[in-house]
Design a protein around this motif. Sequence first.
Motif, PDB file in Angstrom:
ATOM      1  N   ARG A 476     -93.914   8.935 118.300  1.00 59.50           N
ATOM      2  CA  ARG A 476     -93.295   7.681 117.865  1.00 59.50           C
ATOM      3  C   ARG A 476     -92.348   7.946 116.688  1.00 59.50           C
ATOM      4  O   ARG A 476     -91.223   7.458 116.659  1.00 59.50           O
ATOM      5  CB  ARG A 476     -94.397   6.698 117.471  1.00 59.50           C
ATOM      6  N   ILE A 477     -92.800   8.733 115.728  1.00 66.70           N
ATOM      7  CA  ILE A 477     -91.939   9.045 114.579  1.00 66.70           C
ATOM      8  C   ILE A 477     -90.689   9.794 115.045  1.00 66.70           C
ATOM      9  O   ILE A 477     -89.569   9.466 114.662  1.00 66.70           O
ATOM     10  CB  ILE A 477     -92.696   9.883 113.521  1.00 66.70           C
ATOM     11  N   LYS A 478     -90.905  10.770 115.922  1.00 70.24           N
ATOM     12  CA  LYS A 478     -89.758  11.542 116.404  1.00 70.24           C
ATOM     13  C   LYS A 478     -88.752  10.617 117.075  1.00 70.24           C
ATOM     14  O   LYS A 478     -87.543  10.796 116.942  1.00 70.24           O
ATOM     15  CB  LYS A 478     -90.213  12.613 117.401  1.00 70.24           C
ATOM     16  N   SER A 479     -89.250   9.647 117.803  1.00 71.47           N
ATOM     17  CA  SER A 479     -88.340   8.768 118.535  1.00 71.47           C
ATOM     18  C   SER A 479     -87.575   7.861 117.562  1.00 71.47           C
ATOM     19  O   SER A 479     -86.384   7.606 117.767  1.00 71.47           O
ATOM     20  CB  SER A 479     -89.134   8.017 119.601  1.00 71.47           C
ATOM     21  N   ILE A 480     -88.225   7.409 116.483  1.00 71.93           N
ATOM     22  CA  ILE A 480     -87.499   6.599 115.481  1.00 71.93           C
ATOM     23  C   ILE A 480     -86.392   7.451 114.859  1.00 71.93           C
ATOM     24  O   ILE A 480     -85.259   6.993 114.704  1.00 71.93           O
ATOM     25  CB  ILE A 480     -88.446   6.103 114.358  1.00 71.93           C
ATOM     26  N   LEU A 481     -86.722   8.684 114.554  1.00 71.42           N
ATOM     27  CA  LEU A 481     -85.728   9.546 113.913  1.00 71.42           C
ATOM     28  C   LEU A 481     -84.558   9.828 114.853  1.00 71.42           C
ATOM     29  O   LEU A 481     -83.406   9.884 114.430  1.00 71.42           O
ATOM     30  CB  LEU A 481     -86.375  10.856 113.441  1.00 71.42           C
ATOM     31  N   LEU A 541    -102.502   4.565 108.997  1.00 72.47           N
ATOM     32  CA  LEU A 541    -101.686   3.998 107.918  1.00 72.47           C
ATOM     33  C   LEU A 541    -100.210   3.992 108.295  1.00 72.47           C
ATOM     34  O   LEU A 541     -99.489   3.054 108.007  1.00 72.47           O
ATOM     35  CB  LEU A 541    -101.905   4.773 106.616  1.00 72.47           C
ATOM     36  N   PHE A 542     -99.794   5.056 108.966  1.00 70.55           N
ATOM     37  CA  PHE A 542     -98.399   5.068 109.408  1.00 70.55           C
ATOM     38  C   PHE A 542     -98.149   3.911 110.381  1.00 70.55           C
ATOM     39  O   PHE A 542     -97.161   3.187 110.267  1.00 70.55           O
ATOM     40  CB  PHE A 542     -98.004   6.396 110.081  1.00 70.55           C
ATOM     41  N   ASN A 543     -99.048   3.759 111.345  1.00 63.83           N
ATOM     42  CA  ASN A 543     -98.825   2.724 112.354  1.00 63.83           C
ATOM     43  C   ASN A 543     -98.816   1.323 111.746  1.00 63.83           C
ATOM     44  O   ASN A 543     -98.075   0.449 112.181  1.00 63.83           O
ATOM     45  CB  ASN A 543     -99.841   2.854 113.490  1.00 63.83           C
ATOM     46  N   LYS A 544     -99.613   1.144 110.711  1.00 60.59           N
ATOM     47  CA  LYS A 544     -99.609  -0.131 109.996  1.00 60.59           C
ATOM     48  C   LYS A 544     -98.244  -0.334 109.328  1.00 60.59           C
ATOM     49  O   LYS A 544     -97.645  -1.403 109.426  1.00 60.59           O
ATOM     50  CB  LYS A 544    -100.686  -0.063 108.911  1.00 60.59           C
ATOM     51  N   PHE A 545     -97.794   0.695 108.671  1.00 62.88           N
ATOM     52  CA  PHE A 545     -96.494   0.643 108.005  1.00 62.88           C
ATOM     53  C   PHE A 545     -95.392   0.343 109.023  1.00 62.88           C
ATOM     54  O   PHE A 545     -94.510  -0.491 108.801  1.00 62.88           O
ATOM     55  CB  PHE A 545     -96.246   1.993 107.304  1.00 62.88           C
ATOM     56  N   TYR A 546     -95.477   0.978 110.156  1.00 63.05           N
ATOM     57  CA  TYR A 546     -94.480   0.817 111.205  1.00 63.05           C
ATOM     58  C   TYR A 546     -94.465  -0.628 111.730  1.00 63.05           C
ATOM     59  O   TYR A 546     -93.406  -1.195 111.993  1.00 63.05           O
ATOM     60  CB  TYR A 546     -94.801   1.817 112.320  1.00 63.05           C
ATOM     61  N   LEU A 564     -86.909   6.555 106.214  1.00 64.70           N
ATOM     62  CA  LEU A 564     -86.745   7.645 107.193  1.00 64.70           C
ATOM     63  C   LEU A 564     -87.299   8.949 106.612  1.00 64.70           C
ATOM     64  O   LEU A 564     -87.918   9.745 107.311  1.00 64.70           O
ATOM     65  CB  LEU A 564     -85.274   7.795 107.597  1.00 64.70           C
ATOM     66  N   ASN A 565     -87.092   9.133 105.312  1.00 64.38           N
ATOM     67  CA  ASN A 565     -87.648  10.325 104.674  1.00 64.38           C
ATOM     68  C   ASN A 565     -89.170  10.276 104.607  1.00 64.38           C
ATOM     69  O   ASN A 565     -89.850  11.271 104.833  1.00 64.38           O
ATOM     70  CB  ASN A 565     -87.060  10.511 103.276  1.00 64.38           C
ATOM     71  N   LEU A 566     -89.665   9.096 104.316  1.00 67.19           N
ATOM     72  CA  LEU A 566     -91.124   8.955 104.250  1.00 67.19           C
ATOM     73  C   LEU A 566     -91.767   9.250 105.606  1.00 67.19           C
ATOM     74  O   LEU A 566     -92.784   9.945 105.686  1.00 67.19           O
ATOM     75  CB  LEU A 566     -91.492   7.534 103.786  1.00 67.19           C
ATOM     76  N   ILE A 567     -91.153   8.744 106.673  1.00 69.71           N
ATOM     77  CA  ILE A 567     -91.792   9.006 107.972  1.00 69.71           C
ATOM     78  C   ILE A 567     -91.572  10.459 108.412  1.00 69.71           C
ATOM     79  O   ILE A 567     -92.395  11.026 109.113  1.00 69.71           O
ATOM     80  CB  ILE A 567     -91.379   7.984 109.069  1.00 69.71           C
ATOM     81  N   THR A 568     -90.490  11.063 107.948  1.00 69.39           N
ATOM     82  CA  THR A 568     -90.313  12.490 108.244  1.00 69.39           C
ATOM     83  C   THR A 568     -91.428  13.288 107.567  1.00 69.39           C
ATOM     84  O   THR A 568     -92.016  14.189 108.178  1.00 69.39           O
ATOM     85  CB  THR A 568     -88.946  13.001 107.738  1.00 69.39           C
TER      86      THR A 568
END
Length: 589
Positions: A476-481, A541-546, A564-568
């Motif tokens: 999911r993170i990769k796809s956002i990036l 926690l990431f998914n909540k943030f997302y 974007l940096n935080l999720i990286t």
Amino acid sequence: MEKLIKKISTIMEDKFEQCGYDRQLCTVTVSNRPDLCQFQCNGAMAAAKKYKKSPIDIAKEIVAAVENEENFENVSIAGPGFININLKDSFISNYINNMYGDSKLGCTSDVDPMTIVVDYGGANVAKPLHVGHLRAAIIGESIKRIGRFLGHKVIGDVHLGDWGLQIGMVISEVERRNPSLPYFDEDFQGEYPETAPFTIDELEEIYPAASSLAKSDEKAMEAARKATFELQNGRRGYVALWKHILNVSIADLKKNYGNLNVEFDLWKGESDCQKYIPEMVELFKEKGFTYESEGALVIDVAKETDTYTVPPIIILKSDGATLYSTTDLATIVERVKDYNPDAIIYVVDKRQGLHFEQVFRCAKKTNIIKEDATLDFIGFGTMNGKDGKPFKTREGGVMRLQDLIQIIKDNVKDKLKETDTMTPEEVEEISRKVGLAALKYGDLSNQATKDYIFDMDKFSSFEGNTGPYLLYTVVRIKSILRKAEAEGINLSSSKEILHPYSSTERDLMLKISRFNEVVNLSFKDRSPNKICDYIYDLSNLFNKFYHDNRIIAEENIEKKMSWLNLITLTQKVLEAGLDLLGIEAPEKM
Ligand code: ARG
């Protein structure tokens, strides 16, 4: 990097000292009431006892002393004298920015670098790898990776069972089937053939046939024992045949372990230490450690404080034959000679616990390893089926590892087909990675010592505390990036993570900041499951943030870049954690 918790502890300890209290009394922990505060210090309670004051007064003094502390915000007293601590947002973001810039994501070892041998694998030559060996491979590989990540010199050894009765069984069965082969002709003087007289498929059929024959036929068993004895005494033809068994078997084992992403530095086995045995036994005798008991040569290893019986360890049987215990002792001699390790970690079925207790005590008593070296036994429990009994095939046989991997891969593949448009090659590759993640995480997320139930549907679910869920988060993170890049954002234009904009973001940052602490703890306790717990919490926690924030649609460009940096960074920490478990994430799924 210094741990965040350590930084906070040091600040608090200094304040204790400033106020005239022993700094040792000040302990800071992560809050167990995150709704109230991030960290807590209960030192005032301990100080109250020692200095005969009320804890609340001490807490008040300390809180007054931290009033101007630049990194803290909102330090308050709760109950009778607990100190609640919150950090300034800038302190948190500073810390994780430093992690972001570090190739090890801030991880440094708590202890000096050590040389460590990890003995895991334990596969037996000529026998197929079965699920019993799965746990050793998965847990050992993870412990090896964690140790290495922290900067230790870690050597993984497969320690094959390559010298036992199973070899004698195979030799005598091959002779039964093909007596004219030169290996059985005692007068044969020439060179033995270079190619083995069997393939791996044949070998895998030969061993079970030989083993069941030996069980029912006393003569066959006697022949197998005799062949083993003669091999161990260097009979030329048998040694040549044994080498073929070894080569054919090892090639197959390498393939199988490779499919699991498990890699050994050493492919040594029980046979390699044989040359150290005579000298070691001599030394034991000379130094007066041994005595004879019912014809066998033994060493006492019991201690007065024992709460269970630890029998003497047998060094040689009455007929002079060596045993599993002799081999393990001589392997310590060999490892000391080759690597002089500070620690040897054995990852083996917990039912071998007493054996290792005897071996360790004997090794220390006889000084074959330095006194301060650590000998650690990580005894794992059984992987059971849903019936609570050791996991079997549907027909009730022993499940082969490669079949198990295939089954779980197929299970994942079915799920993938429904969801996406992928090429067949992609489906193959992704289901392999996701399947392995399901298998490994399902194992590692349990405490090693416990038995667990292999529940395919649960393990391969994309939701809940599972390997696939964690991979899904990474994907999911990769796809956002990727989306951001497609929009024309240059991800490397800024590397800065700004202060958190919300409490979910702050929680995510605080969790990230604990990576160093968790990796060290999981190595110290030899428990990969602590890394599992951590990356699972981090994913949540990431998914909540997302869900709370629309990253791609965010219009404030500074904020968006920071996110974007935080999720990286989140992705990096997740992938580093997964890698320590021996798990790889796909690009999509
Ligand atoms: N080959 C053994 C077995 O299958 C396991 C070996 C474990 N390691 C050791 N150093 N004893 O039981």
